[in-house]
Design a protein around this motif. Structure first.
Motif, PDB file in Angstrom:
ATOM      1  N   LEU A 484      16.288  17.394   5.981  1.00 54.25           N
ATOM      2  CA  LEU A 484      17.263  16.683   5.146  1.00 54.25           C
ATOM      3  C   LEU A 484      16.618  16.027   3.929  1.00 54.25           C
ATOM      4  CD1 LEU A 484      19.467  14.963   7.883  1.00 54.25           C
ATOM      5  CD2 LEU A 484      19.931  17.051   6.603  1.00 54.25           C
ATOM      6  N   GLY A 485      15.308  16.283   3.709  1.00 53.03           N
ATOM      7  CA  GLY A 485      14.644  15.593   2.614  1.00 53.03           C
ATOM      8  C   GLY A 485      14.033  16.507   1.580  1.00 53.03           C
ATOM      9  N   THR A 486      14.573  17.718   1.384  1.00 47.79           N
ATOM     10  CA  THR A 486      13.954  18.649   0.439  1.00 47.79           C
ATOM     11  C   THR A 486      14.816  18.899  -0.794  1.00 47.79           C
ATOM     12  OG1 THR A 486      14.929  20.550   1.577  1.00 47.79           O
ATOM     13  CG2 THR A 486      12.738  19.835   2.299  1.00 47.79           C
ATOM     14  N   GLY A 487      15.917  18.194  -0.916  1.00 47.98           N
ATOM     15  CA  GLY A 487      16.779  18.468  -2.056  1.00 47.98           C
ATOM     16  C   GLY A 487      16.224  17.942  -3.368  1.00 47.98           C
ATOM     17  N   ALA A 488      15.432  16.870  -3.306  1.00 44.89           N
ATOM     18  CA  ALA A 488      14.876  16.299  -4.531  1.00 44.89           C
ATOM     19  C   ALA A 488      13.601  17.022  -4.926  1.00 44.89           C
ATOM     20  CB  ALA A 488      14.600  14.809  -4.315  1.00 44.89           C
ATOM     21  N   LEU A 495      13.870  10.606   5.119  1.00 44.88           N
ATOM     22  CA  LEU A 495      15.037  11.280   5.678  1.00 44.88           C
ATOM     23  C   LEU A 495      14.578  12.234   6.776  1.00 44.88           C
ATOM     24  CD1 LEU A 495      17.135  12.105   2.477  1.00 44.88           C
ATOM     25  CD2 LEU A 495      17.538  10.302   4.149  1.00 44.88           C
ATOM     26  N   PRO A 496      15.131  12.131   7.979  1.00 48.19           N
ATOM     27  CA  PRO A 496      14.626  12.915   9.104  1.00 48.19           C
ATOM     28  C   PRO A 496      15.152  14.344   9.101  1.00 48.19           C
ATOM     29  CG  PRO A 496      16.479  11.585   9.810  1.00 48.19           C
ATOM     30  CD  PRO A 496      16.243  11.230   8.369  1.00 48.19           C
ATOM     31  N   ASP A 497      14.428  15.210   9.833  1.00 54.49           N
ATOM     32  CA  ASP A 497      14.982  16.513  10.184  1.00 54.49           C
ATOM     33  C   ASP A 497      16.100  16.296  11.192  1.00 54.49           C
ATOM     34  OD1 ASP A 497      12.934  17.437   8.653  1.00 54.49           O
ATOM     35  OD2 ASP A 497      11.936  18.579  10.227  1.00 54.49           O
ATOM     36  N   ALA A 498      16.984  17.289  11.287  1.00 56.43           N
ATOM     37  CA  ALA A 498      18.082  17.208  12.249  1.00 56.43           C
ATOM     38  C   ALA A 498      18.510  18.617  12.633  1.00 56.43           C
ATOM     39  CB  ALA A 498      19.268  16.439  11.664  1.00 56.43           C
ATOM     40  N   THR A 499      19.095  18.742  13.814  1.00 56.69           N
ATOM     41  CA  THR A 499      19.666  20.011  14.263  1.00 56.69           C
ATOM     42  C   THR A 499      21.151  20.008  13.955  1.00 56.69           C
ATOM     43  OG1 THR A 499      18.027  20.251  16.019  1.00 56.69           O
ATOM     44  CG2 THR A 499      20.052  21.509  16.243  1.00 56.69           C
ATOM     45  N   VAL A 500      21.611  21.052  13.270  1.00 51.94           N
ATOM     46  CA  VAL A 500      23.019  21.142  12.876  1.00 51.94           C
ATOM     47  C   VAL A 500      23.491  22.580  13.056  1.00 51.94           C
ATOM     48  CG1 VAL A 500      22.803  19.275  11.178  1.00 51.94           C
ATOM     49  CG2 VAL A 500      22.464  21.648  10.466  1.00 51.94           C
ATOM     50  N   PRO A 501      24.803  22.794  13.190  1.00 51.83           N
ATOM     51  CA  PRO A 501      25.327  24.164  13.196  1.00 51.83           C
ATOM     52  C   PRO A 501      25.286  24.726  11.777  1.00 51.83           C
ATOM     53  CG  PRO A 501      27.126  22.586  13.374  1.00 51.83           C
ATOM     54  CD  PRO A 501      25.860  21.797  13.441  1.00 51.83           C
TER      55      PRO A 501
END
Length: 664
Positions: A484-488, A495-501
């Motif tokens: 979740l922290g690579t957009g910038a 911002l942590p990693d997370a598991t999402v669908p």
């Protein structure tokens, strides 16, 4: 080869892993590959996961700095595969500690103790729950009554192969039999070293005792411990943090793992077609790769793979013959999964998770040319909620030698405890350096809808059989860990990693297995799989601002990984030949197209040949075998983790060893 063995090989065998009812393969609701003791020995496999190269649609790679992994139809991401259920004498090998997956490094069984392996190629959540999402590997060990006496064996070879096995079997009083096994393995692993070190040590102590309590009651007791030590980490993994001196964030270190288990299985036979089984199992997994990080004035200990996973499970199963044309297997189970981890469940102590199931499978054979199978299971998970998994299969027996099977099913896969409740952070000098991972309590479950068409041919006059499976597997809400922290332009480590669908996936293709015994002394196995996968991103995933998927190149990498997480084509062949002077010869060949185990690395296209030459002997009351085994006979090749920075990946070099077994 004895005549009864030849008949068993050519005839489609009886299996019990699909519906929990003993069935001919021609009556089973999905495809099954049966691997017997002779095949295991002839394959030349030293590690259990290697055997599954002989199963169409399966992929595996050697145990190195990453534990060996086995997957069916791809999506083998993560350290431990989580979509194929693995059982040993009915006990699940899924661990709440190891990401809800299977740790092949500490699988508590010796190859010599395996009677047969039944591999269900296709979902079987109806019979074995959400972990059987894509298939089941059911390992059945040999009856202790057949292992009386003492057996000693040892293997020595290059790459520091040093293996020792001890097995003792005998009677316990008038009604009991036991089998005690000690096994130790050691090797220096793969020798090419890019930025890592590879060596492996394992030890197993296993006891199984069977008691005949009465003419109707029996009790099976199993207990033991498996442990393994390998190396993890990377050379030159120094990281720079503003205001702090350089830190070795991933040093080379020992990964120590242990599995302790106890199982009790009581069975009462009411009649030839009816019995009741009650099983209790306790499993405790421990793991540690602790290392320390020192900064001025303070020292911190990190243990990324620790700490402990505990499972209690109780299962009841009742099988009965309802009428001349109908049989039913039904039952219920409950388990408690406990997980403790200072790294991934920081500050939570022991986290518990309850799962309860009710299941049933009905076989109906109203006429000779038709077999119907109906199954349904309800599973309630304290973290994932309730799901219902149905299956319907119809088998049309065109004649005694040819069967056509049609089947549909639905299954769900629940994620790991850490995926729901995880909390992993790196804090140095009271400062948050990296927010590693944050669980998602509202995760949906993956859903799988399967349609398959199967053909089985059993040509006894030719002593041959053919099993073909055409399949369409649609996975909805595929779960994936994203950053979740690579957009910038500068990654936000808070911002942590997370598991999402993230995706819906369609896997389709055809696979077959062919067995033939053209001569009394010759056996041949041929397997092939042709698969494709199409993936579509979910709008909800693409809409996650600042995530990996917001970066077009990263999203493309994940998409490419998904669609190539299985080879487009894979083949295997095993030839078993008896030679003059009592020699046993076998050669196995494996051909695999390019595939990806991770988003950033590949397994390049390769071919591999393994061979074995054995000389069984008998002298007075002593029996045994002397054998030479060579793996990767055709030379060095890469099977795992080739990348831009390391194009060779994990190079598998030729490995050979001499073995001696003595039976008293």
């Amino acid at each position: 080869m004895a005549e009864d063995e030849a008949i068993y090989f050519s005839d489609l065998p009886v299996v019990a892993s699909v519906s929990r009812l003993p069935q001919r393969l021609a009556d089973a609701p999905t495809a099954v590959t049966v691997i017997d003791r002779d095949i295991i020995k002839a394959s030349g496999a030293r590690d259990l996961n290697d055997i599954f190269r002989l199963v169409p649609g399966f992929q595996t790679y050697p145990n190195t700095t990453e534990t060996a992994r086995v997957s069916y139809h791809g999506m083998g991401e993560g350290e431990y595969g989580a979509r194929v259920q693995v059982l040993i004498d009915g006990r699940s090998m899924y661990s709440p500690l190891f990401g809800g997956g299977v740790n092949w490094a500490t699988l508590p069984v010796a190859l010599d103790d395996i009677e047969r392996i039944e591999v269900v190629r296709g979902t079987n959540a109806v019979s074995y729950g959400s972990n059987a999402f894509l298939g089941v590997i059911n390992i059945i060990t040999v009856d202790p009554a057949l292992t009386h006496g003492l057996s000693l064996s040892t293997s020595f070879g290059n790459q520091n192969v040093r293996d020792y096995n001890f097995r003792l079997g005998g009677k316990i009083g008038e009604t009991g039999d036991f089998r005690f096994t000690f096994k130790q393995q050691n090797d220096d692993g793969l020798t090419n070293r890019y930025d890592w070190v590879d060596s492996y040590f394992s030890r197993l102590v296993d006891l199984r005792a069977d008691f005949s309590l009465s003419d109707r009651d029996s009790l099976q007791v199993s207990l033991g411990q498996a442990e393994g030590v390998s190396q993890v980490g990377r050379l030159g993994s120094m990281i720079s943090i503003p205001g702090l001196p350089p830190i070795d964030g991933d040093p080379i270190r020992d990964l120590k793992q242990k599995d302790i288990y106890v199982q009790l299985l009581w069975r009462r036979v009411f009649s030839p077609g009816s019995d009741l089984q009650v099983r209790y199992s306790y499993v405790e997994d421990r793991s540690s790769d602790a290392f320390s990080v020192s900064i001025p004035g303070q020292s911190y200990v990190f243990n990324q793979s620790g700490d402990e996973g505990v499972r209690h499970e109780i299962e009841l199963q009742h099988s009965l013959k309802m009428a001349e044309s109908a049989r039913l297997a039904w039952g219920a189970s409950w388990r408690d999964d406990g997980t403790r981890s200072k790294w991934s469940l920081s500050g939570r102590g022991m986290v518990h998770r309850d799962v309860s199931r009710l299941f049933g499978n009905l076989e109906w054979k109203p006429v000779r040319w038709f077999t119907g199978n109906v199954g349904i299971a309800g599973e309630n998970d304290s973290l994932a909620g309730f799901h219902l998994s149905p299956r319907l299969s119809t088998n049309f027996h065109l004649n005694a030698e040819n069967t056509l099977r049609l089947g549909v099913s639905r299954a769900y896969r629940n994620s790991s405890t850490v995926d729901y409740l995880g909390n992993a952070k790196v804090i140095l000098a009271n400062t948050l350096i990296y927010n590693v991972y944050q669980g998602n309590r509202s995760l949906p479950s993956e859903r799988l809808d399967t349609v398959e068409v199967g053909y089985l041919g059993d040509w006894r006059d030719w002593r041959a059989s053919l099993d073909v499976r055409l399949f369409s597997e649609k996975i909805y809400d595929r779960l994936f860990r994203i950053d979740l922290g690579t957009g910038a332009s500068v990654p936000d480590t808070t911002l942590p990693d997370a598991t999402v669908p993230i995706q819906n996936i369609h896997i389709y293709g055809v696979e077959y297995q062919f067995k033939w015994q053209p001569f009394d002394n010759t056996r041949l196995l041929v397997n092939q799989a042709f698969t494709r996968a199409d993936a579509d991103y979910l709008a909800s995933a693409l809409g996650l601002s600042g995530s990996t998927l917001a970066n077009a190149s990263d999203a493309q990498k994940i998409d490419y990984f998904t669609e190539h997480s299985m080879p487009r084509r894979s083949s295997s062949l095993l030839l078993m030949q008896k030679l003059p002077f009592g020699l046993d010869f076998s050669i196995a060949g494996y051909w695999q197209d390019m595939m990806k185990w991770t988003t950033n690395t590949s397994s390049v296209k390769y071919q591999r040949y393994d061979a074995r030459l054995g000389y069984p002997f008998r002298f007075s009351g002593l029996r045994g075998e002397f054998a030479l085994t060579v793996q990767s006979l055709n030379g060095t090749h890469s099977e795992y983790k080739s990348s831009i920075n390391n194009p060779d990946g994990r190079l598998v070099e030729r490995r050979q060893w001499l073995s001696l077994r003595l039976d008293y």
